[in-house]
Write a protein that holds these residues in place. Structure first.
Motif, mmCIF file in Angstrom:
data_model
loop_
_atom_site.group_PDB
_atom_site.id
_atom_site.type_symbol
_atom_site.label_atom_id
_atom_site.label_comp_id
_atom_site.label_asym_id
_atom_site.label_seq_id
_atom_site.Cartn_x
_atom_site.Cartn_y
_atom_site.Cartn_z
ATOM 1 N N HIS A 11 0.832 -1.210 0.000
ATOM 2 C CA HIS A 11 0.000 0.000 0.000
ATOM 3 C C HIS A 11 0.868 1.262 0.000
ATOM 4 O O HIS A 11 1.978 1.260 0.542
ATOM 5 C CB HIS A 11 -0.897 0.021 1.242
ATOM 6 N N THR A 12 0.332 2.323 -0.588
ATOM 7 C CA THR A 12 0.985 3.630 -0.583
ATOM 8 C C THR A 12 0.142 4.625 0.222
ATOM 9 O O THR A 12 -0.900 4.276 0.790
ATOM 10 C CB THR A 12 1.168 4.186 -2.004
ATOM 11 N N ILE A 13 0.568 5.868 0.210
ATOM 12 C CA ILE A 13 -0.158 6.921 0.919
ATOM 13 C C ILE A 13 -1.615 7.035 0.469
ATOM 14 O O ILE A 13 -2.452 7.538 1.216
ATOM 15 C CB ILE A 13 0.533 8.292 0.759
ATOM 16 N N ALA A 14 -1.913 6.533 -0.722
ATOM 17 C CA ALA A 14 -3.286 6.628 -1.223
ATOM 18 C C ALA A 14 -4.269 5.847 -0.366
ATOM 19 O O ALA A 14 -5.468 6.160 -0.340
ATOM 20 C CB ALA A 14 -3.351 6.152 -2.673
ATOM 21 N N SER A 15 -3.793 4.823 0.349
ATOM 22 C CA SER A 15 -4.680 4.028 1.198
ATOM 23 C C SER A 15 -5.032 4.734 2.500
ATOM 24 O O SER A 15 -5.890 4.261 3.249
ATOM 25 C CB SER A 15 -4.049 2.660 1.502
ATOM 26 N N GLY A 16 -4.347 5.832 2.804
ATOM 27 C CA GLY A 16 -4.716 6.638 3.957
ATOM 28 C C GLY A 16 -4.002 6.311 5.245
ATOM 29 O O GLY A 16 -4.018 7.102 6.184
ATOM 30 N N HIS A 17 -3.374 5.135 5.324
ATOM 31 C CA HIS A 17 -2.654 4.772 6.543
ATOM 32 C C HIS A 17 -1.325 4.099 6.203
ATOM 33 O O HIS A 17 -0.796 3.313 6.986
ATOM 34 C CB HIS A 17 -3.506 3.853 7.426
ATOM 35 N N GLY A 38 3.505 -5.426 -6.754
ATOM 36 C CA GLY A 38 2.089 -5.098 -6.853
ATOM 37 C C GLY A 38 1.712 -4.093 -5.784
ATOM 38 O O GLY A 38 2.120 -4.225 -4.625
ATOM 39 N N ILE A 39 0.966 -3.078 -6.168
ATOM 40 C CA ILE A 39 0.436 -2.099 -5.223
ATOM 41 C C ILE A 39 -1.085 -2.182 -5.298
ATOM 42 O O ILE A 39 -1.675 -1.977 -6.360
ATOM 43 C CB ILE A 39 0.929 -0.678 -5.542
ATOM 44 N N THR A 40 -1.688 -2.501 -4.178
ATOM 45 C CA THR A 40 -3.129 -2.766 -4.151
ATOM 46 C C THR A 40 -3.765 -1.918 -3.049
ATOM 47 O O THR A 40 -3.868 -2.349 -1.905
ATOM 48 C CB THR A 40 -3.392 -4.265 -3.904
ATOM 49 N N GLU A 41 -4.178 -0.739 -3.410
ATOM 50 C CA GLU A 41 -4.752 0.188 -2.424
ATOM 51 C C GLU A 41 -6.100 -0.322 -1.917
ATOM 52 O O GLU A 41 -6.819 -1.046 -2.606
ATOM 53 C CB GLU A 41 -4.944 1.571 -3.041
ATOM 54 N N ALA A 197 3.022 -4.569 2.959
ATOM 55 C CA ALA A 197 3.843 -3.441 3.388
ATOM 56 C C ALA A 197 3.072 -2.130 3.306
ATOM 57 O O ALA A 197 2.417 -1.833 2.310
ATOM 58 C CB ALA A 197 5.105 -3.361 2.541
ATOM 59 N N HIS A 198 3.219 -1.329 4.354
ATOM 60 C CA HIS A 198 2.658 0.019 4.391
ATOM 61 C C HIS A 198 3.772 1.070 4.457
ATOM 62 O O HIS A 198 3.492 2.253 4.616
ATOM 63 C CB HIS A 198 1.723 0.166 5.593
ATOM 64 N N TYR A 199 5.010 0.605 4.334
ATOM 65 C CA TYR A 199 6.167 1.484 4.273
ATOM 66 C C TYR A 199 7.235 0.796 3.439
ATOM 67 O O TYR A 199 7.301 -0.431 3.381
ATOM 68 C CB TYR A 199 6.693 1.817 5.677
ATOM 69 N N MET A 200 8.083 1.586 2.802
ATOM 70 C CA MET A 200 9.011 1.059 1.804
ATOM 71 C C MET A 200 9.916 -0.044 2.341
ATOM 72 O O MET A 200 10.170 -1.045 1.674
ATOM 73 C CB MET A 200 9.874 2.182 1.229
#
Length: 245
Positions: A11-17, A38-41, A197-200
């Motif tokens: 997840h990236t910042i687009a997911s909100g958390h 893969g990035i899956t918001e 992952a929610h951080y790099m």
């Protein structure tokens, strides 16, 4: 055990958390030696996440960065015992990756029969590729049925490192993950390992999964993350089979 070539639930910042951008996540994945990220918001229903317009505009994002392939999709919420999803089929059809999972913000935990029926509908839904973190004992599931149906419908059950990191909030998570692995081994069903992952720096981190693979003597050939080529072929087969909305 082989090194991971792909991590497709992040997840990236687009997911909100979460706290990285697409570019930052892709660079970190390349630095870790992955071939595919893969990035899956989170889809609507999770507090602070992006609107449907975000997903509709994903075609503008390059699908190759820093020498790795990039797949963009969504972690869609299972909303009820009928397996209703929180995203319209027409929008799901535009995504590179389609994950479905139960989140307590969007779903009322029921009986083992009700919860299993809900997840089964997602497994059988031709639009869905992956079931995220089916491990929380607060939402009991029948893993005998789920593993067999996941294999039958070419849907991957996920072993989620982030979930295993938080046993204080997820009831029996280690026991349940072991059960999924044991039953997948018995039936020859492939599984997906995910960092969530929610951080790099957490990309490709499976430090809580690795001991469980050892405890179950889980076969390398059933871990789809060890070959980006195999995962890409698996995804292509899903699309050819009509795994689309």
């Amino acid at each position: 055990m082989h090194p991971l070539q792909l991590d497709v639930h992040t997840h990236t910042i687009a997911s909100g958390h979460a706290y990285g951008t697409i570019t930052e996540m892709a660079r970190a994945a390349a630095d870790k030696g992955l071939s595919l990220l893969g990035i899956t918001e989170h889809a609507s229903g999770i507090p602070g996440t992006c609107a449907d317009l975000y997903f509709a505009n994903l075609p503008v994002v390059p699908r190759r960065m820093f020498g790795i392939d990039l797949l963009l999709g969504a972690e869609i919420n299972i909303l009820d015992y009928a397996g209703t999803l929180s995203m319209a089929p027409k929008l799901i059809d535009t995504l590179d990756l389609r994950i479905a999972g139960i989140h307590e913000q969007c779903y009322t935990f029921g009986t083992i029969e009700e919860n299993t029926h809900a997840v089964l509908q997602a497994i059988r839904n031709p639009a869905i590729d992956i079931i995220s973190h089916p491990d929380d004992g607060n939402c009991p599931l029948d893993y005998d049925i789920l593993v067999l149906e996941a294999k039958r419908h070419h849907t991957l059950l996920e072993i989620n490192n982030n979930a295993l990191r938080h046993p204080e909030t997820r009831k029996n998570v280690v026991k349940n993950a072991l059960s999924i692995l044991e039953k997948s081994k018995l039936h020859g069903a492939p599984v997906l390992l995910s960092s969530d992952a929610h951080y790099m720096t957490d990309i490709a981190n499976i430090d809580h999964i690795t001991p469980l693979l050892a405890r179950t003597d889980f076969p390398d050939e059933l871990v789809i993350n060890y070959s980006a080529e195999r995962f890409s072929a698996w995804l292509k087969e899903n699309r050819a089979r009509g795994k689309r909305a």
